[in-house]
Design an enzyme around this catalytic site. Structure first.
Site: not given
Length: 419
Positions: A40, A72-74
């Protein structure tokens, strides 16, 4: 990247994934393996390694007014949608909204025999996604710069379409480009409240298979839909109307100058207890449902709350008055009681109506499966729709139906606001 940084990233990644598994966000071995594999931090060069592996968003871009338009989403939200999608090896998947990392996770799930396309309207976002995917070893992901309102016909049909931006409607292209046995996962905004819906085709309409609480930046381009707002106290207190605006909102002018009236339901919840179906019950039973926004930075709480309590953004307007959901400490430690605070000549009545609906939700739906969501073509006649609440949008008619026929909300259409 130094060897120490790489080792630190691996440790943080494993810790994050274990936390997501323990919290129930990741439930399948395939999704867990994808999260443990994809680095990530390589998709979040703007932040530290520690921030990249926090369960939080990573900002990618803001607009000229400072509003977030790409993130960028959780990880927990990404896990939610991937679990909803149930992606298997060999599938052809379209992602709407490009950050890079989620597309890499999908690539792990579809394997070398599958295909992944990610589309975004912003060339800066797609350029960034292409660069990061290449650097991380996922050059097989196809990145397309286009308005997703039209989908990506080249490569259709898709076994799965994952929408990673908040959508107000479902354009016909998404439905057309979905394979007959496919699944669409979309954060759909309904009267201001968003839920991630996993939808499948059934007898000419889309039917929900699962629902998740989520939050996303809103879609841009042709599919964008802005709320209408009514300011009650400068920019500090605002009512937001997603689909329909009261015929005479000016009747609310000066309403906050009155003393509020509270009504309490007797229904209690633990402070950390989720109550995700309550907003939708209020939405489907209260005329004039809207969202309340308060900016406390201008000084003071803006609206009334009890000591130790708080307000929630779910509100209802009736003519010259409005009320909003609130809680206060109950007699039991760690629990709070639902109620409402009302403003205006009839604010007490509106508050009592909210409290009554909280009681009915507690009695009939609190521990139930929640409503069924169906998305119908815009030309579907009323008599072909199920009982429940109808929300008319540009391309579709969304129906929200609760499981017990005897206590369903009346069939009530909410007309869209002209853009």
């Amino acid at each position: 990247m130094t060897e120490a940084t790489g080792q630190r990233a691996a440790e943080l990644r494993d810790r994050l994934v274990s936390e997501l598994v323990n919290a129930g966000h990741i439930t399948s071995a395939a999704v867990e393996a994808a999260f443990r594999t994809v680095p990530r931090h390589l998709f979040a060069p703007e932040v530290s390694v520690e921030a990249a592996y926090a369960d939080d968003i990573v900002e990618i871009k803001r607009d000229e007014r400072g509003a977030l338009i790409s993130t960028m989403s959780a990880p927990s939200i990404q896990a939610l949608q991937l679990e909803q999608a149930e992606i298997t090896p060999g599938m052809n998947v379209l992602e709407v909204g490009s950050g890079g990392y989620n597309a890499a996770l999908i690539a792990e799930l579809v394997g070398t025999t599958g295909q992944v396309t990610t589309v975004d309207i912003d060339p800066e976002v797609t350029d960034r996604a292409s660069r990061l995917l290449e650097a991380a070893g996922y050059s097989r992901v196809r990145v397309v710069q286009a308005d997703a309102e039209n989908g990506v016909p080249e490569g259709a049909p898709y076994d799965r379409i994952l929408v990673t931006v908040g959508a107000w409607d479902i354009p016909p292209a998404w439905r057309r480009q979905l394979a007959p046995s496919g699944r669409l996962v979309v954060p759909l905004r309904m009267k201001g409240v968003t839920r991630s819906l996993a939808l499948e085709v059934e007898d000419g309409r889309l039917v929900s298979r699962s629902v998740g609480i989520c939050g996303f930046v809103r879609i841009q381009g042709e599919g964008r839909h802005d709320e209408r707002m009514w300011l009650l106290r400068g920019k500090q207190v605002t009512l937001r109307f997603d689909d329909a605006v009261p015929s005479e909102p000016e009747l609310l002018d000066g309403v906050l100058a009155r003393e509020p009236v509270a009504a309490w339901s007797g229904v209690t919840v633990a402070r950390a207890e989720p109550f995700g179906t309550l907003p939708f019950w209020l939405m489907t039973t209260l005329p004039g449902f809207c969202l309340l926004s308060v900016d406390p930075s201008d000084g003071g709480p803006g609206v009334a709350v009890e000591p130790g309590g708080r307000w929630f953004p779910f509100a209802a307007v009736e003519g010259d008055s409005f009320a909003y959901l609130s809680v206060r400490p109950s007699g039991n430690e760690g629990r709070v009681e639902f109620g409402a605070h009302g403003y205006g000549p009839h604010g007490g009545q509106v508050a009592k109506a909210i409290a009554e609906q909280v009681r009915q939700w507690d009695r009939d739906h609190r521990h139930g499966p929640g409503p069924r969501y169906e998305v119908w073509p815009a030309d579907t006649p009323d008599d072909a729709l199920p009982d429940g609440t109808v929300i008319d949008k540009r391309h579709t008619r969304v129906t929200i139906s609760w499981p017990h026929a005897g206590i369903l909300a009346p069939n009530r259409a909410v007309q869209p606001v002209d853009e």
